[in-house]
Design an enzyme around this catalytic site. Structure first.
Site, PDB file in Angstrom:
ATOM      1  N   SER A 114      20.438  51.357   7.813  1.00  0.00           N
ATOM      2  CA  SER A 114      21.458  50.444   8.335  1.00  0.00           C
ATOM      3  C   SER A 114      22.782  50.709   7.632  1.00  0.00           C
ATOM      4  CB  SER A 114      21.058  48.987   8.105  1.00  0.00           C
ATOM      5  OG  SER A 114      22.129  48.112   8.444  1.00  0.00           O
ATOM      6  N   TYR A 137      18.090  42.657   2.686  1.00  0.00           N
ATOM      7  CA  TYR A 137      18.119  43.640   3.776  1.00  0.00           C
ATOM      8  C   TYR A 137      18.975  44.834   3.366  1.00  0.00           C
ATOM      9  CZ  TYR A 137      18.945  45.636   8.424  1.00  0.00           C
ATOM     10  OH  TYR A 137      19.033  46.473   9.491  1.00  0.00           O
TER      11      TYR A 137
END
Length: 228
Positions: A114, A137
């Site tokens: 990401s 995350y």
């Protein structure tokens, strides 16, 4: 669409089978963070096909406890993110290596990371009531990129390529205010579109067109990470 024989996995076999019925895929069940479950999956694939040319590690997870505010994050929420997004990727990558290293058959691994791991996030784009990007995350996806680089170095002599894709934000029914604010921060002026903006990149990295590319993290973000 590109001619691959696809096996789709899920922790919920019924979900995998439902997706398989609509797409022509095969379905397998795997508990992503269970060593035994992952090892059994690769044993079944090895017995059935003898090899697995392409592995796409795109499974992840979200902890309902994650809040996106550093001072409020819980250890339980942190661990849930790391386990699903990083530990699961490691177990799948290890299973693939064990299956393919001795077969002299090459292979391609694509890990989904990401852009959250590449930039500090501007949380002002998140409207009130929307959970900001969780710190766990970000950390997990940074770990995926590091794992990608080192695994590429380790597996290169076996002809196995390991790359990562770092998507930017994709439009998935978020609040209109968020979509507008995020889009304003990209060079292309929009969020990614599911079903379009990742599949071509994945096919490229999986194919012989990318035969000399390994240890690479490819951003698919509409220019977000380079737009200041």
């Amino acid at each position: 669409e590109a001619g691959a024989r696809v096996i789709i996995t899920s922790r919920d076999l019924a979900k995998a089978e439902a997706a398989a019925r609509t797409s022509g895929y095969e379905a397998e069940s795997v508990e992503l963070v269970s060593e035994a479950s992952v090892d059994e999956l690769f044993a079944r694939i090895g017995e059935r096909y003898g090899r697995l040319d392409i592995l796409v590690n795109n499974a992840g997870g979200h902890s309902p406890e994650a809040c996106g505010f550093l001072e409020k994050e819980s250890l339980r929420g942190w661990n849930a993110f790391i386990e699903a997004n990083l530990t699961g990727t490691f177990l799948m990558l290890r299973g693939y290596a064990r299956l393919m290293m001795g077969r002299n058959a090459g292979g391609s691994v694509i890990n989904i990371a990401s852009i959250s791991s590449l930039v500090g996030r501007d949380r002002s784009v998140y409207p009130e009531g929307m959970t900001p990007n969780p710190f766990a995350y970000t950390a997990a996806k940074a770990g995926v990129i590091g794992l990608t680089y080192d695994a590429a170095a380790y597996l290169g002599k076996y002809g196995i390529r390991v790359n990562a894709i770092s998507p930017g934000g994709f439009e998935r029914n978020q609040p209109e205010a968020f979509i507008a604010a995020y889009s304003d921060r990209t060079m292309l002026g929009r969020m990614g579109q599911s079903g379009w903006d990742l599949k071509g990149v994945a096919v490229f990295l999986a194919s012989e067109a990318a035969r000399y590319i390994t240890g690479h993290n490819l951003c698919v973000d509409g220019g977000f990470t380079r737009f200041k």
